[in-house]
Design a protein around this motif. Sequence first.
Motif, PDB file in Angstrom:
ATOM      1  N   LEU A   1     -11.394  26.765   3.823  1.00 45.66           N
ATOM      2  CA  LEU A   1     -10.128  27.285   3.316  1.00 45.66           C
ATOM      3  C   LEU A   1     -10.222  28.793   3.112  1.00 45.66           C
ATOM      4  O   LEU A   1     -11.243  29.288   2.620  1.00 45.66           O
ATOM      5  N   PRO A   2      -9.179  29.540   3.439  1.00 48.54           N
ATOM      6  CA  PRO A   2      -9.218  30.972   3.165  1.00 48.54           C
ATOM      7  C   PRO A   2      -9.125  31.231   1.664  1.00 48.54           C
ATOM      8  O   PRO A   2      -8.402  30.526   0.956  1.00 48.54           O
ATOM      9  N   PRO A   3      -9.841  32.240   1.155  1.00 49.15           N
ATOM     10  CA  PRO A   3      -9.845  32.516  -0.289  1.00 49.15           C
ATOM     11  C   PRO A   3      -8.610  33.299  -0.736  1.00 49.15           C
ATOM     12  O   PRO A   3      -8.695  34.442  -1.175  1.00 49.15           O
ATOM     13  N   ILE A   4      -7.449  32.657  -0.608  1.00 50.77           N
ATOM     14  CA  ILE A   4      -6.187  33.289  -0.990  1.00 50.77           C
ATOM     15  C   ILE A   4      -5.813  32.805  -2.395  1.00 50.77           C
ATOM     16  O   ILE A   4      -5.633  31.605  -2.610  1.00 50.77           O
ATOM     17  N   PRO A   5      -5.712  33.687  -3.376  1.00 49.94           N
ATOM     18  CA  PRO A   5      -5.373  33.255  -4.729  1.00 49.94           C
ATOM     19  C   PRO A   5      -3.989  32.601  -4.778  1.00 49.94           C
ATOM     20  O   PRO A   5      -3.055  33.027  -4.087  1.00 49.94           O
ATOM     21  N   ASN A   6      -3.881  31.545  -5.568  1.00 44.69           N
ATOM     22  CA  ASN A   6      -2.583  30.901  -5.757  1.00 44.69           C
ATOM     23  C   ASN A   6      -1.691  31.768  -6.645  1.00 44.69           C
ATOM     24  O   ASN A   6      -2.138  32.298  -7.656  1.00 44.69           O
ATOM     25  N   ARG A   7      -0.444  31.934  -6.250  1.00 46.63           N
ATOM     26  CA  ARG A   7       0.552  32.610  -7.080  1.00 46.63           C
ATOM     27  C   ARG A   7       1.469  31.528  -7.643  1.00 46.63           C
ATOM     28  O   ARG A   7       2.366  31.021  -6.955  1.00 46.63           O
ATOM     29  N   ARG A   8       1.207  31.158  -8.879  1.00 45.65           N
ATOM     30  CA  ARG A   8       1.908  30.024  -9.479  1.00 45.65           C
ATOM     31  C   ARG A   8       3.408  30.215  -9.519  1.00 45.65           C
ATOM     32  O   ARG A   8       4.167  29.247  -9.385  1.00 45.65           O
ATOM     33  N   GLU A   9       3.849  31.456  -9.702  1.00 45.23           N
ATOM     34  CA  GLU A   9       5.286  31.706  -9.801  1.00 45.23           C
ATOM     35  C   GLU A   9       5.999  31.475  -8.473  1.00 45.23           C
ATOM     36  O   GLU A   9       7.220  31.284  -8.441  1.00 45.23           O
TER      37      GLU A   9
ATOM     38  N   ALA B   1       0.825  -1.206   0.000  1.00 45.59           N
ATOM     39  CA  ALA B   1       0.000   0.000   0.000  1.00 45.59           C
ATOM     40  C   ALA B   1       0.861   1.260   0.000  1.00 45.59           C
ATOM     41  O   ALA B   1       2.011   1.256   0.458  1.00 45.59           O
ATOM     42  N   ASP B   2       0.287   2.324  -0.514  1.00 42.03           N
ATOM     43  CA  ASP B   2       0.836   3.672  -0.356  1.00 42.03           C
ATOM     44  C   ASP B   2      -0.357   4.594  -0.187  1.00 42.03           C
ATOM     45  O   ASP B   2      -1.065   4.896  -1.149  1.00 42.03           O
ATOM     46  N   LEU B   3      -0.585   5.031   1.030  1.00 48.38           N
ATOM     47  CA  LEU B   3      -1.804   5.755   1.374  1.00 48.38           C
ATOM     48  C   LEU B   3      -1.583   7.255   1.525  1.00 48.38           C
ATOM     49  O   LEU B   3      -2.354   7.938   2.209  1.00 48.38           O
ATOM     50  N   HIS B   4      -0.549   7.776   0.862  1.00 44.95           N
ATOM     51  CA  HIS B   4      -0.287   9.217   0.927  1.00 44.95           C
ATOM     52  C   HIS B   4       0.483   9.619  -0.328  1.00 44.95           C
ATOM     53  O   HIS B   4       1.710   9.573  -0.365  1.00 44.95           O
ATOM     54  N   ILE B   5      -0.260  10.030  -1.354  1.00 43.27           N
ATOM     55  CA  ILE B   5       0.331  10.424  -2.638  1.00 43.27           C
ATOM     56  C   ILE B   5      -0.311  11.738  -3.086  1.00 43.27           C
ATOM     57  O   ILE B   5      -1.514  11.936  -2.935  1.00 43.27           O
ATOM     58  N   HIS B   6       0.521  12.610  -3.662  1.00 44.15           N
ATOM     59  CA  HIS B   6       0.034  13.876  -4.202  1.00 44.15           C
ATOM     60  C   HIS B   6       0.031  13.835  -5.730  1.00 44.15           C
ATOM     61  O   HIS B   6       0.867  13.173  -6.340  1.00 44.15           O
ATOM     62  N   SER B   7      -0.896  14.559  -6.309  1.00 41.76           N
ATOM     63  CA  SER B   7      -0.937  14.696  -7.764  1.00 41.76           C
ATOM     64  C   SER B   7      -0.519  16.114  -8.149  1.00 41.76           C
ATOM     65  O   SER B   7      -0.119  16.925  -7.309  1.00 41.76           O
ATOM     66  N   CYS B   8      -0.641  16.409  -9.420  1.00 43.22           N
ATOM     67  CA  CYS B   8      -0.304  17.739  -9.940  1.00 43.22           C
ATOM     68  C   CYS B   8      -1.263  18.820  -9.453  1.00 43.22           C
ATOM     69  O   CYS B   8      -1.049  20.012  -9.722  1.00 43.22           O
ATOM     70  N   LEU B   9      -2.294  18.455  -8.714  1.00 45.48           N
ATOM     71  CA  LEU B   9      -3.180  19.454  -8.117  1.00 45.48           C
ATOM     72  C   LEU B   9      -2.516  20.135  -6.926  1.00 45.48           C
ATOM     73  O   LEU B   9      -2.748  21.315  -6.668  1.00 45.48           O
ATOM     74  N   SER B  10      -1.696  19.407  -6.185  1.00 39.71           N
ATOM     75  CA  SER B  10      -0.959  20.016  -5.081  1.00 39.71           C
ATOM     76  C   SER B  10       0.097  20.948  -5.652  1.00 39.71           C
ATOM     77  O   SER B  10       0.872  20.541  -6.531  1.00 39.71           O
ATOM     78  N   PRO B  11       0.167  22.199  -5.188  1.00 42.88           N
ATOM     79  CA  PRO B  11       1.111  23.140  -5.800  1.00 42.88           C
ATOM     80  C   PRO B  11       2.564  22.723  -5.649  1.00 42.88           C
ATOM     81  O   PRO B  11       3.404  23.092  -6.474  1.00 42.88           O
ATOM     82  N   CYS B  12       2.859  21.941  -4.611  1.00 39.93           N
ATOM     83  CA  CYS B  12       4.219  21.439  -4.412  1.00 39.93           C
ATOM     84  C   CYS B  12       4.457  20.145  -5.176  1.00 39.93           C
ATOM     85  O   CYS B  12       5.557  19.592  -5.167  1.00 39.93           O
ATOM     86  N   GLY B  13       3.430  19.634  -5.843  1.00 40.62           N
ATOM     87  CA  GLY B  13       3.560  18.417  -6.640  1.00 40.62           C
ATOM     88  C   GLY B  13       4.067  18.735  -8.041  1.00 40.62           C
ATOM     89  O   GLY B  13       3.785  19.797  -8.596  1.00 40.62           O
TER      90      GLY B  13
END
Length: 227
Positions: free
Chosen positions: A97-105, A4-16
């Motif tokens: 979640l607080p409505p803080i816009p993501n800064r992709r850069e 098993a691996d019960l903790h995986i991130h996808s490209c949705l996580s900004p650090c992914g």
Amino acid sequence: MIRADLHIHSCLSPCGDDGMTPADLVGLSLLNGLDVIALTDHNSCKNCPAAFAAAQEYGIGFVPGAEVTTSEDIHCVCLLPTLEAAMAFDAALEQHLPPIPNRREIFGNQILISPDGTCGEYPNLLISATDLSIMDLPDFAAQFGGICYPAHVDREANGLFSILGTWPEDLHVKAAEIRFCDPGGLPAGIPLLQGSDAHRLEDLPDDGFPTALPTPDFAGILQYIGM
């Protein structure tokens, strides 16, 4: 033993990594010999439908979930019994979640991928702390049939012990996640789960983490932790 691996991130996580698409992470997990995986993006289940569809196609066990950041900045793994429950959990969690816009850069991309491959971006930053405390989150997850437990308790960053210094006596969880070793201070006999916390395809482990789950699914996890 179930791999098993019960903790995986996808490209949705900004650090992914952007290459952690749901289909690719599911497919590589299968090639690596895993029996069951959980997708646990930061504070979101929105890429779980695409991962579920890939898991159904490839024939690997899949559990939808999220890695939720509590108001204390503690990371917790939340796992849900079904995709429908996960999406209801996601909609409710979004309100905390607080409505803080993501800064992709600065933080990275937050790529949404639907089961048909359509791509988009989630606009608000997903690595913010929610307004749910670690004492409230287990009951919040239970409203949707889910479970919650502290993530990577043996790690300093966002770990329960590094932030609180001790395990709260009235914390109502049935498990804890470790990355490498028992850090000490855990309640006697509490079941331990492991996850890679993978953010890149190369971080996905060969053979996963052998765990004595009776079945490679959410029901098997519940039995393992005594629920």
